[in-house]
Design a protein around this motif. Structure first.
Motif, PDB file in Angstrom:
ATOM      1  N   GLU A 154       0.878  -1.180   0.000  1.00  0.00           N
ATOM      2  CA  GLU A 154       0.000   0.000   0.000  1.00  0.00           C
ATOM      3  C   GLU A 154       0.913   1.227   0.000  1.00  0.00           C
ATOM      4  O   GLU A 154       1.848   1.307   0.796  1.00  0.00           O
ATOM      5  CB  GLU A 154      -0.904  -0.043   1.237  1.00  0.00           C
ATOM      6  CG  GLU A 154      -2.257   0.634   1.076  1.00  0.00           C
ATOM      7  CD  GLU A 154      -2.223   2.147   1.153  1.00  0.00           C
ATOM      8  OE1 GLU A 154      -3.177   2.784   0.685  1.00  0.00           O
ATOM      9  OE2 GLU A 154      -1.229   2.683   1.707  1.00  0.00           O
ATOM     10  N   LEU A 157       1.890   4.133   3.543  1.00  0.00           N
ATOM     11  CA  LEU A 157       1.885   3.594   4.909  1.00  0.00           C
ATOM     12  C   LEU A 157       2.639   4.456   5.923  1.00  0.00           C
ATOM     13  O   LEU A 157       2.496   4.237   7.125  1.00  0.00           O
ATOM     14  CB  LEU A 157       2.434   2.153   4.921  1.00  0.00           C
ATOM     15  CG  LEU A 157       1.589   1.123   4.164  1.00  0.00           C
ATOM     16  CD1 LEU A 157       2.168  -0.273   4.356  1.00  0.00           C
ATOM     17  CD2 LEU A 157       0.125   1.161   4.608  1.00  0.00           C
ATOM     18  N   VAL A 162       1.450   0.237  11.517  1.00  0.00           N
ATOM     19  CA  VAL A 162       0.160   0.168  10.829  1.00  0.00           C
ATOM     20  C   VAL A 162      -0.462  -1.210  11.011  1.00  0.00           C
ATOM     21  O   VAL A 162       0.224  -2.185  11.336  1.00  0.00           O
ATOM     22  CB  VAL A 162       0.304   0.442   9.308  1.00  0.00           C
ATOM     23  CG1 VAL A 162       0.819   1.855   9.057  1.00  0.00           C
ATOM     24  CG2 VAL A 162       1.214  -0.595   8.652  1.00  0.00           C
ATOM     25  N   VAL A 265      -0.425  -4.802   3.172  1.00  0.00           N
ATOM     26  CA  VAL A 265      -0.115  -4.020   4.372  1.00  0.00           C
ATOM     27  C   VAL A 265       0.546  -4.944   5.400  1.00  0.00           C
ATOM     28  O   VAL A 265      -0.135  -5.705   6.092  1.00  0.00           O
ATOM     29  CB  VAL A 265      -1.382  -3.385   4.993  1.00  0.00           C
ATOM     30  CG1 VAL A 265      -1.009  -2.557   6.227  1.00  0.00           C
ATOM     31  CG2 VAL A 265      -2.122  -2.519   3.984  1.00  0.00           C
ATOM     32  N   ARG A 271       8.161  -2.760   6.180  1.00  0.00           N
ATOM     33  CA  ARG A 271       7.776  -2.172   4.897  1.00  0.00           C
ATOM     34  C   ARG A 271       8.328  -2.982   3.717  1.00  0.00           C
ATOM     35  O   ARG A 271       8.121  -2.628   2.564  1.00  0.00           O
ATOM     36  CB  ARG A 271       8.286  -0.727   4.783  1.00  0.00           C
ATOM     37  CG  ARG A 271       7.673   0.256   5.799  1.00  0.00           C
ATOM     38  CD  ARG A 271       6.177   0.458   5.554  1.00  0.00           C
ATOM     39  NE  ARG A 271       5.624   1.441   6.495  1.00  0.00           N
ATOM     40  CZ  ARG A 271       5.082   1.141   7.676  1.00  0.00           C
ATOM     41  NH1 ARG A 271       5.020  -0.114   8.077  1.00  0.00           N
ATOM     42  NH2 ARG A 271       4.602   2.089   8.457  1.00  0.00           N
TER      43      ARG A 271
END
Lengths: 276, 276
Positions: A154, A157, A162, A265, A271
């Motif tokens: 996504e 972020l 998250v 996500v 990440r």
């Protein structure tokens, strides 16, 4: 060296044809992946992909297997909550070094894993998505992630922790012994096939949680059934209004949901693909 | 001496014809009752019987009025949760000596009142029920209760504390600052228009609550939509199975629900009309 992906269905079953289509896509585009669909993916008992005991055993076999590198949930629907106890307490060290990919009802498992600091839970498209229009692109996003490529993530972020959930799934997880602490997180929620009044009610229910967040983002809200009268407020205004009440920033839309554009996500601060 | 009943609609509106039918029934059978339908009962804004501020004002006027003896909620639907804050904190001593009658979505108010020890919350048929087949009997049960006659009470309430809720309403109330402590209570739940898988999920969500109860009773579960495949378990087996998991006795069926046979359940230890 191949990357081995163990696939099970903690909620409802997929078909052999869907599994074959996903395997064919993987073979064509990500030859380094070795997908292994557990036979339980095709079982059926009433609503579920086999009885609770069978679904739990398959999940534990996939998660605890020293021979696989990641666990991919085949489909949501309903039912992964029913195996949390005692499955979560039965995971071993091999489970702890794996990614777990899925969304929708499988958010019960992602949330419970995240609460217990086990492995890397990732909101991501599932094999079942192959049946959607554009489904190969969605499934390809997860295959790429599993192969160590982060392109399907996504795009907004940010830097803080998250998490991403189906709104109903999160609401049903809240208050149970499997609910993770999302304090300070940016939470992304999406919903499918729920009336707007029911969505408004879910946000009310989650108000105590909302007030602990760093912010809320709204994914896609699709297939909203028509009610006997219009609700009178847009889905985005519903989200904004509950954020305002909770004193938490509404941070706009996000690219997750029950569609082919569902993005990846990774929970928490990750990440990039696990181990990449 | 007449008994004055103030009627408001904290969720969705009724029609003037429905109000007139209920008033006519009351005049014919319970001439000692003086029903006063607040004008807000007929307001409409989007989904609701007027905006939150209007519904809250009407509720507070009815509840805080020294001139009325009880408050009767006209209809559920969805929305009474949206006025709990700040309505519950704005109730005065007059509210504290009244009964509050309703069910379904109005369980949000009954629960919040019960949590705060304000007045006598009573699960009971509402004016809107007049539109059902056999609705006069259902509405008559509440009218009798308001007139001081206890004949409409659910017949098996036993001696301990009890509470009755729509299952979804209770699940959405749980974990909020308005949720009452139901420890040691016999809880009666009913549901309408929810899939069996969603009901199963609601019981999962309420597992932490179930384990604090003295027992669970199951009211009517009506208008269950057909799913793409059968759930594979009856509604009673669903309830039993979650009771077993929670270690709480399943005590059988109860006569409450979204039908004309919906009986009266005064919250707590009360077994007779307030002030009777």
């Amino acid at each position: 060296m191949s990357i081995r992906i163990a696939i099970c269905a903690p909620a409802t079953p997929i078909t052999r044809e869907q599994a074959q289509a996903v395997s064919a896509l993987a073979a064509a585009e990500f030859p380094e992946l070795e997908l292994s669909f557990h036979e339980q993916c095709f079982a059926q008992e009433g609503h579920f992909a086999g009885p609770d005991t069978m679904r739990m055993s398959a999940f534990l076999e996939c998660a605890n297997d020293p021979g696989s590198d990641a666990v991919w949930f085949a489909k949501g629907g309903y039912g992964s909550n029913r195996i949390l106890d005692p499955a979560i307490g039965s995971l071993n060290a091999h489970a702890g070094r794996k990614s777990f990919l899925g969304y929708s009802d499988c958010g019960f498992l992602l949330g419970a894993l995240y609460r217990n600091g086990i492995g890397a839970p990732v909101h991501a498209p599932m094999p079942l998505d192959i049946k959607r229009e554009g489904g190969e692109v969605a499934v390809g996003r997860s295959l790429a992630w599993l192969a160590g490529e982060g392109s399907g993530i996504e795009p907004d972020l940010g830097d803080g922790p998250v998490a991403a959930f189906n709104l109903t799934t999160l609401a049903m997880l809240a208050g149970t012994p499997f609910m993770p602490d999302l304090t300070g997180h940016v939470l992304i929620v999406e919903e499918v096939a729920e009336h707007l009044y029911a969505i408004d009610r879910l946000f009310f229910h989650l108000s105590p949680l909302l007030s602990t967040l760093a912010g809320l983002r709204l994914g896609e809200v699709t297939a909203v059934p028509e009610n006997d009268r219009p609700f009178g407020q847009s889905i985005e205004n519903i989200a904004k209004s509950w954020c305002r009440r909770a004193g938490v920033p509404y941070l706009g839309r996000a690219a997750i949901g029950h569609t082919a554009s569902n993005r990846i996500v990774p929970f928490g601060l990750a990440r990039t693909p696990h181990g990449a």
